[in-house]
Design a protein around this motif. Structure first.
Motif, mmCIF file in Angstrom:
data_model
loop_
_atom_site.group_PDB
_atom_site.id
_atom_site.type_symbol
_atom_site.label_atom_id
_atom_site.label_comp_id
_atom_site.label_asym_id
_atom_site.label_seq_id
_atom_site.Cartn_x
_atom_site.Cartn_y
_atom_site.Cartn_z
ATOM 1 N N ARG A 43 -30.767 30.531 -81.568
ATOM 2 C CA ARG A 43 -30.901 31.313 -82.803
ATOM 3 C C ARG A 43 -30.001 32.536 -82.781
ATOM 4 N NH1 ARG A 43 -37.483 31.270 -83.472
ATOM 5 N NH2 ARG A 43 -37.659 29.121 -84.235
ATOM 6 N N MET A 44 -29.934 33.181 -81.640
ATOM 7 C CA MET A 44 -29.100 34.381 -81.524
ATOM 8 C C MET A 44 -27.614 34.021 -81.669
ATOM 9 S SD MET A 44 -31.027 37.020 -81.263
ATOM 10 C CE MET A 44 -29.870 38.229 -80.645
ATOM 11 N N LEU A 45 -27.216 32.924 -81.065
ATOM 12 C CA LEU A 45 -25.825 32.480 -81.199
ATOM 13 C C LEU A 45 -25.519 32.124 -82.657
ATOM 14 C CD1 LEU A 45 -25.664 30.372 -77.940
ATOM 15 C CD2 LEU A 45 -24.213 32.357 -78.450
ATOM 16 N N SER A 46 -26.444 31.455 -83.305
ATOM 17 C CA SER A 46 -26.266 31.117 -84.719
ATOM 18 C C SER A 46 -26.197 32.378 -85.579
ATOM 19 C CB SER A 46 -27.403 30.213 -85.197
ATOM 20 O OG SER A 46 -27.333 28.955 -84.572
ATOM 21 N N ARG A 47 -27.016 33.369 -85.241
ATOM 22 C CA ARG A 47 -27.015 34.635 -85.983
ATOM 23 C C ARG A 47 -25.641 35.280 -85.992
ATOM 24 N NH1 ARG A 47 -30.396 38.483 -87.584
ATOM 25 N NH2 ARG A 47 -29.444 40.266 -86.622
ATOM 26 N N ARG A 48 -24.942 35.144 -84.893
ATOM 27 C CA ARG A 48 -23.601 35.748 -84.834
ATOM 28 C C ARG A 48 -22.495 34.750 -85.207
ATOM 29 N NH1 ARG A 48 -22.887 37.128 -78.404
ATOM 30 N NH2 ARG A 48 -22.174 35.088 -77.754
ATOM 31 N N GLY A 49 -22.901 33.572 -85.691
ATOM 32 C CA GLY A 49 -21.932 32.608 -86.204
ATOM 33 C C GLY A 49 -21.305 31.704 -85.165
ATOM 34 N N ASP A 50 -21.818 31.714 -83.956
ATOM 35 C CA ASP A 50 -21.271 30.870 -82.893
ATOM 36 C C ASP A 50 -22.058 29.555 -82.838
ATOM 37 O OD1 ASP A 50 -20.086 29.744 -80.692
ATOM 38 O OD2 ASP A 50 -20.314 31.520 -79.413
ATOM 39 N N TYR A 51 -21.844 28.722 -83.862
ATOM 40 C CA TYR A 51 -22.611 27.490 -83.994
ATOM 41 C C TYR A 51 -22.251 26.467 -82.932
ATOM 42 C CZ TYR A 51 -23.699 29.639 -88.430
ATOM 43 O OH TYR A 51 -24.109 30.521 -89.397
ATOM 44 N N LYS A 52 -21.021 26.466 -82.486
ATOM 45 C CA LYS A 52 -20.607 25.519 -81.440
ATOM 46 C C LYS A 52 -21.390 25.784 -80.158
ATOM 47 C CE LYS A 52 -17.926 22.653 -79.017
ATOM 48 N NZ LYS A 52 -18.823 22.268 -77.943
ATOM 49 N N GLN A 53 -21.432 27.039 -79.746
ATOM 50 C CA GLN A 53 -22.173 27.368 -78.520
ATOM 51 C C GLN A 53 -23.671 27.157 -78.732
ATOM 52 O OE1 GLN A 53 -21.078 31.088 -76.729
ATOM 53 N NE2 GLN A 53 -22.382 30.762 -74.954
ATOM 54 N N ALA A 54 -24.170 27.462 -79.936
ATOM 55 C CA ALA A 54 -25.589 27.225 -80.224
ATOM 56 C C ALA A 54 -25.910 25.740 -80.094
ATOM 57 C CB ALA A 54 -25.949 27.736 -81.618
ATOM 58 N N ALA A 55 -25.045 24.891 -80.656
ATOM 59 C CA ALA A 55 -25.253 23.445 -80.562
ATOM 60 C C ALA A 55 -25.256 23.001 -79.103
ATOM 61 C CB ALA A 55 -24.183 22.698 -81.355
ATOM 62 N N ASP A 56 -24.374 23.584 -78.293
ATOM 63 C CA ASP A 56 -24.321 23.245 -76.871
ATOM 64 C C ASP A 56 -25.615 23.646 -76.152
ATOM 65 O OD1 ASP A 56 -21.776 22.244 -77.282
ATOM 66 O OD2 ASP A 56 -20.749 23.984 -76.409
ATOM 67 N N VAL A 57 -26.132 24.825 -76.489
ATOM 68 C CA VAL A 57 -27.389 25.290 -75.879
ATOM 69 C C VAL A 57 -28.518 24.320 -76.226
ATOM 70 C CG1 VAL A 57 -29.170 27.093 -76.021
ATOM 71 C CG2 VAL A 57 -26.775 27.727 -75.711
#
Length: 182
Positions: A43-57
């Motif tokens: 959620r935190m990664l998505s909040r800052r727009g880093d969807y690629k890393q969020a998807a990886d997590v």
């Protein structure tokens, strides 16, 4: 594990929206198999727009907990943000298998189907959702757009007129997944 020991602090910082401090704590925790910490990290990664890393997590954590509803939902949202609708559809179907009563999961599946050109597959779901949730402007908007895309311009126009006239909420959705169709 360190992650489990840090979980109460992670929860507290997230709940209180102390995101700078939360990032410091998350940065000190290696990639975790803890579903809850992975959800918060995603959620935190998505909040800052880093969807690629969020998807990886989410992907990493789903290997340990493949039926975890919150991980699957986060993964769907990250995949959709990245335009990976076919992958998101698979997770939507898993979510529907787990909790078919959650309207959002069926709605997101229909949006993914539309994004992949499967409008005819999305329509029955959207009609059903619109019937069951007649006051939901977001569903009505996407249904109207699906009708337009499927060549049913007259029906789409009627639905758009109903939305604009205010009979289905304010006619303007706050959800980006619906707004992109209007």
């Amino acid at each position: 594990s360190d992650a489990e020991n840090m979980l109460p602090l992670v929860r507290l910082l997230y709940k209180r929206k102390l995101y700078d401090q939360l990032w410091e704590v998350l940065d000190s925790i290696p990639m975790s198999t803890s579903a809850e910490i992975s959800v918060i990290r995603g959620r935190m990664l998505s909040r800052r727009g880093d969807y690629k890393q969020a998807a990886d997590v989410y992907s990493f954590a789903l290997k340990q907990s493949p039926e975890n509803e919150m991980l699957l939902y986060g993964h769907v949202r990250a995949q959709m943000a990245l335009g990976r609708y076919k992958w998101a559809m698979d997770d939507c179907r898993k979510l529907i298998d787990i909790r078919g009563d959650v309207v959002r999961y069926s709605f997101l599946l229909a949006v993914c189907q539309m994004e992949t050109g499967q409008v005819d597959d999305a329509l029955p779901t959207l009609f059903k959702l619109n019937y069951e949730h007649a006051d939901d402007a977001e569903i009505a908007e996407v249904l109207a757009w699906a009708l337009l895309l499927s060549g049913q311009a007259e029906k789409a126009e009627q639905r758009f007129d109903t939305l604009v006239s205010g009979n289905k909420g304010d006619g303007v959705s706050n959800n980006p997944s619906a707004r992109q169709y209007v």
